[in-house]
Design a protein around this motif. Structure first.
Motif, PDB file in Angstrom:
ATOM      1  N   HIS A   1      64.599  27.268 -11.811  1.00 40.53           N
ATOM      2  CA  HIS A   1      64.214  27.350 -10.236  1.00 40.53           C
ATOM      3  C   HIS A   1      64.748  27.618  -9.695  1.00 40.53           C
ATOM      4  O   HIS A   1      63.855  28.272  -8.472  1.00 40.53           O
ATOM      5  CB  HIS A   1      63.848  25.744 -10.241  1.00 40.53           C
ATOM      6  N   LYS A   2      66.018  28.216  -9.627  1.00 43.58           N
ATOM      7  CA  LYS A   2      66.652  29.089  -8.287  1.00 43.58           C
ATOM      8  C   LYS A   2      66.395  30.785  -9.010  1.00 43.58           C
ATOM      9  O   LYS A   2      66.273  31.080  -7.380  1.00 43.58           O
ATOM     10  CB  LYS A   2      67.869  29.165  -9.253  1.00 43.58           C
ATOM     11  N   SER A   3      65.232  30.859  -9.866  1.00 40.38           N
ATOM     12  CA  SER A   3      65.077  33.112  -9.717  1.00 40.38           C
ATOM     13  C   SER A   3      63.674  32.499  -9.453  1.00 40.38           C
ATOM     14  O   SER A   3      63.120  33.575  -8.207  1.00 40.38           O
ATOM     15  CB  SER A   3      65.365  32.686 -11.114  1.00 40.38           C
ATOM     16  N   LYS A   4      62.903  31.231  -9.691  1.00 40.88           N
ATOM     17  CA  LYS A   4      61.730  31.349  -8.935  1.00 40.88           C
ATOM     18  C   LYS A   4      61.827  31.174  -7.853  1.00 40.88           C
ATOM     19  O   LYS A   4      60.236  31.715  -7.042  1.00 40.88           O
ATOM     20  CB  LYS A   4      60.997  30.368 -10.109  1.00 40.88           C
ATOM     21  N   GLY A   5      62.206  29.859  -7.255  1.00 39.65           N
ATOM     22  CA  GLY A   5      62.030  29.708  -5.929  1.00 39.65           C
ATOM     23  C   GLY A   5      61.139  28.387  -6.364  1.00 39.65           C
ATOM     24  O   GLY A   5      60.455  28.206  -4.430  1.00 39.65           O
ATOM     25  N   ASP A   6      60.315  28.338  -6.795  1.00 34.74           N
ATOM     26  CA  ASP A   6      59.419  27.348  -6.898  1.00 34.74           C
ATOM     27  C   ASP A   6      59.310  26.313  -6.141  1.00 34.74           C
ATOM     28  O   ASP A   6      58.396  25.744  -5.736  1.00 34.74           O
ATOM     29  CB  ASP A   6      58.364  27.203  -7.893  1.00 34.74           C
ATOM     30  N   LEU A   7      61.013  25.784  -6.192  1.00 31.27           N
ATOM     31  CA  LEU A   7      60.714  24.249  -5.684  1.00 31.27           C
ATOM     32  C   LEU A   7      60.862  24.567  -3.841  1.00 31.27           C
ATOM     33  O   LEU A   7      60.893  23.347  -3.077  1.00 31.27           O
ATOM     34  CB  LEU A   7      61.620  23.668  -6.457  1.00 31.27           C
ATOM     35  N   ASP A   8      61.357  25.081  -3.796  1.00 30.16           N
ATOM     36  CA  ASP A   8      61.706  25.649  -2.623  1.00 30.16           C
ATOM     37  C   ASP A   8      61.121  24.883  -1.541  1.00 30.16           C
ATOM     38  O   ASP A   8      59.726  25.609  -1.624  1.00 30.16           O
ATOM     39  CB  ASP A   8      62.283  27.316  -1.998  1.00 30.16           C
ATOM     40  N   GLY A   9      61.673  24.183  -0.013  1.00 31.83           N
ATOM     41  CA  GLY A   9      60.816  24.040   1.014  1.00 31.83           C
ATOM     42  C   GLY A   9      59.468  22.847   0.462  1.00 31.83           C
ATOM     43  O   GLY A   9      59.150  22.922   1.543  1.00 31.83           O
ATOM     44  N   LEU A  10      59.873  22.752  -0.647  1.00 32.62           N
ATOM     45  CA  LEU A  10      58.557  21.489  -0.572  1.00 32.62           C
ATOM     46  C   LEU A  10      59.090  19.918  -0.004  1.00 32.62           C
ATOM     47  O   LEU A  10      60.210  20.434   0.727  1.00 32.62           O
ATOM     48  CB  LEU A  10      58.336  21.330  -2.980  1.00 32.62           C
ATOM     49  N   ASP A  11      57.960  19.015   0.201  1.00 34.65           N
ATOM     50  CA  ASP A  11      58.426  17.781   0.477  1.00 34.65           C
ATOM     51  C   ASP A  11      59.288  17.325   0.111  1.00 34.65           C
ATOM     52  O   ASP A  11      58.744  17.408  -1.204  1.00 34.65           O
ATOM     53  CB  ASP A  11      56.483  17.672   0.610  1.00 34.65           C
ATOM     54  N   VAL A  12      59.682  17.098  -0.018  1.00 36.59           N
ATOM     55  CA  VAL A  12      60.848  15.542  -0.030  1.00 36.59           C
ATOM     56  C   VAL A  12      60.056  14.645  -1.687  1.00 36.59           C
ATOM     57  O   VAL A  12      60.257  13.777  -2.559  1.00 36.59           O
ATOM     58  CB  VAL A  12      61.746  14.773   0.878  1.00 36.59           C
ATOM     59  N   ALA A  13      58.695  13.795  -0.462  1.00 35.62           N
ATOM     60  CA  ALA A  13      58.894  12.950  -1.649  1.00 35.62           C
ATOM     61  C   ALA A  13      57.416  13.763  -2.390  1.00 35.62           C
ATOM     62  O   ALA A  13      57.568  13.054  -3.707  1.00 35.62           O
ATOM     63  CB  ALA A  13      57.461  12.234  -0.461  1.00 35.62           C
ATOM     64  N   ALA A  14      57.157  14.775  -2.474  1.00 35.15           N
ATOM     65  CA  ALA A  14      56.650  15.016  -3.187  1.00 35.15           C
ATOM     66  C   ALA A  14      57.437  15.508  -4.508  1.00 35.15           C
ATOM     67  O   ALA A  14      57.038  15.233  -5.623  1.00 35.15           O
ATOM     68  CB  ALA A  14      55.691  16.386  -2.751  1.00 35.15           C
ATOM     69  N   LEU A  15      58.439  16.470  -4.452  1.00 29.09           N
ATOM     70  CA  LEU A  15      59.648  16.077  -4.916  1.00 29.09           C
ATOM     71  C   LEU A  15      60.210  15.166  -5.556  1.00 29.09           C
ATOM     72  O   LEU A  15      60.491  15.460  -7.146  1.00 29.09           O
ATOM     73  CB  LEU A  15      60.684  16.803  -4.502  1.00 29.09           C
TER      74      LEU A  15
END
Length: 94
Positions: free
Chosen positions: A38-52
């Motif tokens: 996930h660090k290399s993809k950045g696919d979780l960056d900036g997503l909503d806390v509730a969704a994560l």
């Protein structure tokens, strides 16, 4: 006047509970050091806390097709999940 005082007290207590329930992004950053994918993809960056949080809780409960994530999240406490969600949500979207 007494009702207003009770209402204000309840509001303050509610806000304190929300702040306590919110994750700690700094702790999440420490936990995320092993998340190379996930660090290399950045696919979780900036997503909503509730969704994560919901996504991680689903993996913890064995839902989802990604067996690796299910195994990883089953080992995490609810506090760790909140911290990880706070961390990823705090990052700027890529």
């Amino acid at each position: 006047m007494k009702r207003i005082g009770i209402l204000i007290c309840a509001l303050v207590l509610g806000l304190c509970a929300l702040a306590y329930a919110a994750g700690d992004a700094a702790k999440g950053a420490e936990l995320a050091k092993g998340c190379a994918c996930h660090k290399s993809k950045g696919d979780l960056d900036g997503l909503d806390v509730a969704a994560l949080t919901a996504k991680m809780q689903a993996f913890k409960e064995g839902q989802g097709e990604n067996k690796a994530m299910v195994a990883i999240m089953k080992k995490q406490s609810d506090e760790n999940i909140a911290d990880l969600a706070a961390y990823y949500a705090s990052l700027p979207k890529k």
